[in-house]
Design an enzyme around this catalytic site. Structure first.
Site, PDB file in Angstrom:
ATOM      1  N   HIS A 115      30.582  59.696  45.408  1.00 23.58           N
ATOM      2  CA  HIS A 115      30.640  61.238  45.501  1.00 23.58           C
ATOM      3  C   HIS A 115      31.498  61.254  46.909  1.00 23.58           C
ATOM      4  O   HIS A 115      31.029  60.788  47.756  1.00 23.58           O
ATOM      5  CB  HIS A 115      29.472  61.834  45.382  1.00 23.58           C
ATOM      6  N   ASP A 121      28.893  61.606  49.611  1.00 25.89           N
ATOM      7  CA  ASP A 121      28.397  60.192  49.962  1.00 25.89           C
ATOM      8  C   ASP A 121      28.939  59.499  50.913  1.00 25.89           C
ATOM      9  O   ASP A 121      28.443  58.900  51.885  1.00 25.89           O
ATOM     10  CB  ASP A 121      28.321  59.240  48.852  1.00 25.89           C
ATOM     11  N   MET A 177      36.022  53.947  40.907  1.00 26.37           N
ATOM     12  CA  MET A 177      35.527  55.251  40.331  1.00 26.37           C
ATOM     13  C   MET A 177      35.263  56.272  41.538  1.00 26.37           C
ATOM     14  O   MET A 177      34.272  55.897  42.545  1.00 26.37           O
ATOM     15  CB  MET A 177      34.482  55.221  39.325  1.00 26.37           C
ATOM     16  N   GLU A 229      30.100  62.939  32.081  1.00 24.95           N
ATOM     17  CA  GLU A 229      28.728  62.505  31.840  1.00 24.95           C
ATOM     18  C   GLU A 229      27.869  63.262  31.310  1.00 24.95           C
ATOM     19  O   GLU A 229      27.816  64.450  31.975  1.00 24.95           O
ATOM     20  CB  GLU A 229      28.501  61.812  33.088  1.00 24.95           C
ATOM     21  N   LYS A 264      24.127  64.749  30.181  1.00 25.45           N
ATOM     22  CA  LYS A 264      22.607  64.734  30.669  1.00 25.45           C
ATOM     23  C   LYS A 264      21.932  66.014  29.948  1.00 25.45           C
ATOM     24  O   LYS A 264      22.517  66.817  29.894  1.00 25.45           O
ATOM     25  CB  LYS A 264      22.372  64.567  31.779  1.00 25.45           C
ATOM     26  N   GLU A 269      25.526  57.380  30.069  1.00 30.50           N
ATOM     27  CA  GLU A 269      24.312  56.923  30.829  1.00 30.50           C
ATOM     28  C   GLU A 269      23.182  56.493  30.168  1.00 30.50           C
ATOM     29  O   GLU A 269      22.613  57.386  29.353  1.00 30.50           O
ATOM     30  CB  GLU A 269      23.927  57.663  32.052  1.00 30.50           C
ATOM     31  N   HIS A 327      20.145  58.816  30.351  1.00 28.78           N
ATOM     32  CA  HIS A 327      20.405  60.138  29.864  1.00 28.78           C
ATOM     33  C   HIS A 327      20.296  60.413  28.132  1.00 28.78           C
ATOM     34  O   HIS A 327      19.618  61.391  27.888  1.00 28.78           O
ATOM     35  CB  HIS A 327      21.757  60.645  30.307  1.00 28.78           C
ATOM     36  N   ASP A 369      27.458  54.174  32.710  1.00 23.74           N
ATOM     37  CA  ASP A 369      26.434  54.102  33.636  1.00 23.74           C
ATOM     38  C   ASP A 369      25.207  53.391  33.151  1.00 23.74           C
ATOM     39  O   ASP A 369      24.414  53.589  32.298  1.00 23.74           O
ATOM     40  CB  ASP A 369      25.979  55.372  33.920  1.00 23.74           C
ATOM     41  N   ASP A 402      14.122  61.404  34.831  1.00 24.33           N
ATOM     42  CA  ASP A 402      15.327  60.455  34.901  1.00 24.33           C
ATOM     43  C   ASP A 402      15.034  59.419  35.705  1.00 24.33           C
ATOM     44  O   ASP A 402      15.054  59.686  37.056  1.00 24.33           O
ATOM     45  CB  ASP A 402      16.579  61.276  35.486  1.00 24.33           C
ATOM     46  N   ASP A 452      16.378  56.181  36.357  1.00 18.77           N
ATOM     47  CA  ASP A 452      17.290  55.320  36.895  1.00 18.77           C
ATOM     48  C   ASP A 452      16.970  54.022  37.158  1.00 18.77           C
ATOM     49  O   ASP A 452      17.324  53.426  38.338  1.00 18.77           O
ATOM     50  CB  ASP A 452      17.996  56.079  38.033  1.00 18.77           C
ATOM     51  N   ASP A 474      24.415  52.842  37.540  1.00 20.97           N
ATOM     52  CA  ASP A 474      23.863  54.097  38.369  1.00 20.97           C
ATOM     53  C   ASP A 474      22.318  54.181  38.676  1.00 20.97           C
ATOM     54  O   ASP A 474      21.748  54.899  37.413  1.00 20.97           O
ATOM     55  CB  ASP A 474      24.525  55.340  37.412  1.00 20.97           C
TER      56      ASP A 474
HETATM   57  C1  DIG Z   1      23.959  61.003  37.619  1.00 21.11           C
HETATM   58  O1  DIG Z   1      23.537  60.220  36.589  1.00 21.11           O
HETATM   59  C2  DIG Z   1      25.371  61.219  38.027  1.00 21.11           C
HETATM   60  C3  DIG Z   1      25.611  61.128  39.332  1.00 21.11           C
HETATM   61  O2  DIG Z   1      24.987  60.153  39.946  1.00 21.11           O
HETATM   62  C4  DIG Z   1      27.236  60.806  39.519  1.00 21.11           C
HETATM   63  O3  DIG Z   1      27.931  61.951  39.529  1.00 21.11           O
HETATM   64  C5  DIG Z   1      27.382  60.056  38.021  1.00 21.11           C
HETATM   65  C6  DIG Z   1      28.356  58.852  38.257  1.00 21.11           C
HETATM   66  O4  DIG Z   1      27.819  57.993  37.931  1.00 21.11           O
HETATM   67  N1  DIG Z   1      26.264  59.865  37.567  1.00 21.11           N
HETATM   68 MN    MN Z   2      25.258  58.539  36.233  1.00 17.05          MN
HETATM   69 MN    MN Z   3      20.450  59.273  35.912  1.00 10.72          MN
END
Ligand code: DIG
Ligand code: MN
Ligand code: MN
Length: 389
Positions: free
Chosen positions: A56, A59, A90, A183, A185, A219, A222, A247, A257, A259, A289
């Site tokens: 990002h 970051d 990316m 993406e 969620k 993802e 998600h 992801d 979430d 992860d 991710d």
């Molecule tokens: C969360 O799952 C999102 C953020 O971490 C990021 O913007 C995106 C890219 O992997 N996934």
């Molecule tokens: Mn993600």
């Molecule tokens: Mn996530």
């Protein structure tokens, strides 16, 4: 090369925010010191088999960095990437951390916030392009509501569409060559997030002015949070030619979430996902991710990163063995009865096809009574996964 190390076909990536996660959670502060982007590049370089790092904007460059500070950060990070043999496939924008985005970014009810989100994203696209990124992810963590009393949800869709149409043109104007990956969620951090699943995103893409530039970044966690079968969502993205990024992580359904490390929660789902990706020749980034348990120090974070990669490579080998397993494939053939003549009818509508289909005499009870050996097939699959086949 050690067994289960990646080949040049696997483009494994991590985000600065993943292995750089300091272990903060809603009930506790950091458990690991904050690493710099240069230190994170070094950490990933030492893991082995990592293709690239994603970020990002903030970051890498703090939101209030001066131009001079930004220039030094960019210069140092470029050197760290080169020193560690890493690229940046990316990039994305943090449109969820700063309080200004508390009620959304592109879908905020305040036009000034929406304008700032566009400004910030253009600058972040400039930064991503500077590092050679070709995929630009949009995760709308704050695009949603806790109550629908404040905003008409159709307004949010219109605002998000306007933003993407604008940014597609910004990418074209600057010849950045970005492919946008949306993406989904269902919730967290907002009570409800708009466009909650990959399926919603696929439908939304078709309403854009430049749909060919826009795909999805599904993802694992998600869709799992939504109680859905992730592999089926990825299959729909592949079918639509829209799997622009992915992801990878893992998740216990019905939880926040998590992860988790890839394969750490549902190995069967992970197996069918890896099989699908390899059966269909997906050659995009395999982005983890995910982040290490809060229990870990940075040696543990490296174990986490190695575990993500190894689990993927082990499952890739299992998928190849599953595809080559004669008994398994015979059971598949028993279940899936092909008939070239009938298949031809389905895909070519004609008066003749209608007449032929209407004239066929089906033995419905016999077809219904046919045993389908799913129990045996699934048991053999599980035994292959359990390592005794
Ligand atoms: C969360 O799952 C999102 C953020 O971490 C990021 O913007 C995106 C890219 O992997 N996934
Ligand atoms: Mn993600
Ligand atoms: Mn996530």
């Amino acid at each position: 090369m050690a067994k289960y190390s990646p080949t040049k076909n696997e483009k494994f990536t991590f985000g600065l925010w993943t292995v750089g996660n300091v272990g903060r959670d809603p009930f506790g502060g950091p458990v690991r010191p904050q690493l710099t982007p240069v230190q994170i590049a070094k950490l990933l370089g030492s893991v082995g088999g990592v293709h690239g790092i994603n970020f990002h904007d903030n970051d890498l460059v703090p939101i209030d960095a001066t131009p001079a500070e930004k220039a030094k950060i960019v210069k140092d990070f470029k050197k760290a990437l080169a020193d560690n043999g890493l690229c940046v496939p990316m990039a994305t924008t943090n449109l969820f951390g700063d309080p200004i985005f508390k009620d959304g970014a592109f879908t905020s009810g305040d036009a000034r916030v929406r304008a700032y989100a566009l400004q910030k994203t253009m600058a972040a696209m400039d930064l991503g392009a500077e590092f050679g990124a070709k995929t630009y992810v949009f995760w709308g963590g704050r695009e949603g509501a806790e109550t629908d009393a404040g905003k008409d949800p159709t307004e949010g869709l219109k605002h998000f569409r306007d933003a993407l149409n604008f940014l597609c043109q910004y990418s074209m104007q600057n010849n950045y060559g970005f492919r946008f990956a949306l993406e989904a969620k269902p919730n967290e951090p907002r009570g409800h997030i708009y466009l909650a699943t990959t399926g919603n995103m696929l439908g939304f893409i078709e309403t854009l002015d430049y749909p060919e530039m826009v795909g999805v970044n599904p993802e694992v966690a998600h869709e799992a949070i939504a109680g859905l079968n992730f592999t089926h969502h990825v299959a729909q993205a592949i079918d639509a030619g829209k799997l622009f990024h992915i992801d990878l992580n893992d998740q216990v359904p019905g939880r926040y979430d998590q992860d988790f490390r890839f394969g750490a929660a549902d190995i069967k789902q992970a197996f069918f996902l890896v099989k699908l990706l390899n059966d269909h020749g997906y050659n995009g980034s395999l982005h983890f991710d995910a982040h290490a348990y809060r229990s870990e120090d940075y040696e543990g974070v490296k174990d986490f990163a190695r575990g993500c990669i190894r689990s993927y490579m082990i499952l890739k080998e299992k998928a190849a063995r599953w595809n080559a397993d004669k008994e398994i494939q015979a059971l598949r053939a028993e279940i899936n009865v092909a008939d070239a003549k009938l298949d031809k009818l389905f895909s070519n509508f004609s008066d003749d096809a209608v007449k032929t289909l209407k004239a066929i005499k089906f033995d419905r009870p016999k077809l219904g009574a046919r045993g389908l050996p799913y129990e045996k097939l699934d048991q053999l699959t599980m035994e292959l996964l359990m390592g005794i086949r």
